[in-house]
Design an enzyme around this catalytic site. Structure first.
Site, mmCIF file in Angstrom:
data_model
loop_
_atom_site.group_PDB
_atom_site.id
_atom_site.type_symbol
_atom_site.label_atom_id
_atom_site.label_comp_id
_atom_site.label_asym_id
_atom_site.label_seq_id
_atom_site.Cartn_x
_atom_site.Cartn_y
_atom_site.Cartn_z
ATOM 1 N N GLY A 1 8.495 -19.275 17.559
ATOM 2 C CA GLY A 1 7.583 -18.856 17.339
ATOM 3 C C GLY A 1 6.180 -19.682 16.908
ATOM 4 O O GLY A 1 5.349 -19.349 17.407
ATOM 5 N N ASP B 1 24.163 -29.815 8.501
ATOM 6 C CA ASP B 1 23.541 -28.384 9.006
ATOM 7 C C ASP B 1 24.709 -27.877 9.473
ATOM 8 O O ASP B 1 26.070 -28.247 8.460
ATOM 9 C CB ASP B 1 23.178 -28.525 9.923
ATOM 10 N N ASN C 1 2.534 -15.921 13.060
ATOM 11 C CA ASN C 1 3.757 -16.119 13.017
ATOM 12 C C ASN C 1 4.342 -16.241 11.905
ATOM 13 O O ASN C 1 3.931 -17.161 11.797
ATOM 14 C CB ASN C 1 3.961 -16.552 14.749
#
Length: 497
Positions: free
Chosen positions: A198, A290, A175
């Site tokens: 993942g 963010d 992944n």
């Protein structure tokens, strides 16, 4: 799908420079806040990728704003422009749910697509550019890399564009995921991955299968653009990101086995960090500015211990920043929006367009236009968007409109909301659903509600009243006025033509 080919990041930078899409900055600039300020101003102006050749205090250059325009995202995917990304989406839709051939001719027509996929395993190399220089043990020092501090109240320098490579204990395929990593020591980073991603799933499975054993992990920085973008694209679970990158590039992705573990990393990567996560070793991560435009709250995540750093000669450090849109992730979202449309249309053919406005943090609000076919149709589409792709698990608002509305024009969308919606009848609220833990507006971290807005024309069964008929112009009158428009000279300062 004809692809523009780049063997590595440096090939891509050469092409960008030839096309005026890359600017070299020779003036010394500080990775602490200053690079963010320059990159932010450049991105907002639609400017070039930036290569800071002399970051203050470091000998390694910093690459920023690489995917700062939709055009460069398309180029990174091997396409000439953003519109061509619909073809990438069609290929992914086919790979996600291939239809069985309806006959010999259909089989013949589908054969090229099957051959494309079958011919794209990775190419394993014995040696690779990313291992030209190797440091290990006590010589590992992440402080030698010009890791950026993006915002004034950020907790520490932050790696933003690392491709994290993992493998679960019961999986053959690896992944690739992009997770931010906070620097907390010369050989220590915090791996911030959400539980459904993942890498986190691979780690959870490893802990269950191998209690107490170290989880091997590697992070590649500065891979070729197709591999980087493959890691942020909704690739089907049956297809590896490396194979998808090969499809984009038109050539097999070259990988090499890591020095200290069995993971395979992009052979042309600029820098590779190898190491492990010690089960149970956690650290508080954040706060960081963010993509919402706010600082997020502190939370605990696993600690990544780096045992080896391998790199190319004259390595380039690839970085970015996230903040209130527009930022580079928002630009990526605009481009990848074109990839999502065919994937959704494969499952829901009634969808005409799908749009994630960048000002909605790229995924928190979606506008869908449909060819409505029955009462309640809009609600089915809302539920489909929330459930079909995990990329939309955190989409808080879904607005569904008819196909006479332009999903990408707020004038149209707001007109539909205000004229075709009754707030009580046409609003769907779903409580206790998964929400991005960065969303501080939700009452509980990671759990909140979703809202669907049915802004379609209502069908029998949805309303008892006669529905309004939109005003339409008389086409003959429009044609006549078109013919005499110049003679009217309305916008010619009163002068006759």
């Amino acid at each position: 799908m004809d692809a523009m080919k780049y063997n590595d990041l440096r090939d891509f930078l050469t092409l960008l420079e030839q096309q005026g899409e890359l600017k070299r900055i020779t003036l010394p600039v500080d990775p602490h806040l200053e690079i963010t300020e320059i990159a932010d101003r450049t991105l907002r102006a639609g400017g070039p990728a930036l290569l800071f050749e002399n970051p203050k205090g470091y000998s390694m250059p910093v690459l920023c704003n690489l995917f700062g325009t939709p055009k460069r995202v398309a180029m990174g995917m091997g396409q000439e422009d953003v519109s061509a990304l619909r073809e990438v989406g069609k290929l992914l839709a086919f790979l996600k749910e291939p239809e069985p051939p309806k006959g010999f001719r259909d089989l013949f027509d589908k054969l090229p697509q099957f051959k494309q996929v079958l011919n794209m395993p990775t190419k394993r190399l014995r040696g690779a550019p990313c291992q030209q220089k190797i440091v290990s043990g006590d010589d590992v020092d992440l402080n030698r890399i010009p890791i950026m501090t993006c915002w004034p109240e950020d907790a520490a320098p932050l790696i933003t564009w690392g491709l994290t490579v993992t493998r679960g204990p019961h999986k053959e395929r690896q992944n690739l995921g992009i997770y931010r990593q906070q620097l907390i020591g010369k050989n220590k980073l915090i791996m911030r991955w959400l539980s459904h991603r993942g890498g986190a799933l691979d780690y959870q499975e490893w802990c269950a299968a191998h209690p107490g054993e170290r989880f091997p992990i590697s992070v590649a920085l500065g891979a070729d653009p197709a591999t980087i973008l493959g890691a942020v694209t909704p690739v089907p679970d049956t297809l590896s990101e490396y194979a998808f990158a090969g499809l984009l590039r038109g050539t097999k992705t070259e990988v090499v086995k890591c020095i200290s573990n069995d993971l395979e990393v992009p052979a042309s990567a600029e820098i590779v960090l190898e190491g492990y996560i010690e089960q149970g070793e956690m650290a508080p991560e954040g706060p960081y500015g963010d993509h919402t435009g706010y600082y997020n709250e502190v939370d605990s995540f696993p600690v990544f211990t780096v045992t080896h750093i391998t790199q190319r000669e004259d390595a380039i450090y690839h970085s970015t920043y996230t903040g209130r849109p527009p930022d580079e992730p928002a630009v990526l979202g605009v481009a990848l929006n074109e990839v999502f449309v065919p994937i959704l249309q494969k499952q829901f053919p009634e969808i005409v367009d799908f749009y994630l406005p960048p000002e909605g943090c790229s995924y928190r609000l979606a506008v869908v236009t449909i060819k409505k076919q029955y009462a309640g149709h809009a609600k089915r589409v809302m539920m489909g968007v929330w459930s079909f792709l995990r990329q939309f698990m955190y989409t808080k608002f879904v607005i569904v409109c008819d196909d006479d509305v332009n999903a990408r024009d707020w004038n149209d969308v707001i007109w539909a909301i205000t004229t075709r919606m009754d707030p009580a009848r046409d609003t769907v609220l779903v409580e206790n659903t998964p929400i991005d833990y960065l969303d501080f507006a939700s009452p509980v971290s990671g759990l909140g509600s979703k809202m669907g807005l049915d802004a379609t024309n209502k069908w029998p069964g949805e309303t008892q009243r006669e529905w309004g008929r939109p005003i339409k112009k008389d086409p003959d009158v429009v044609a006549h006025i078109d013919a005499i428009w110049d003679e009217l000279a309305i916008f010619n300062n009163g002068k006759s033509a």
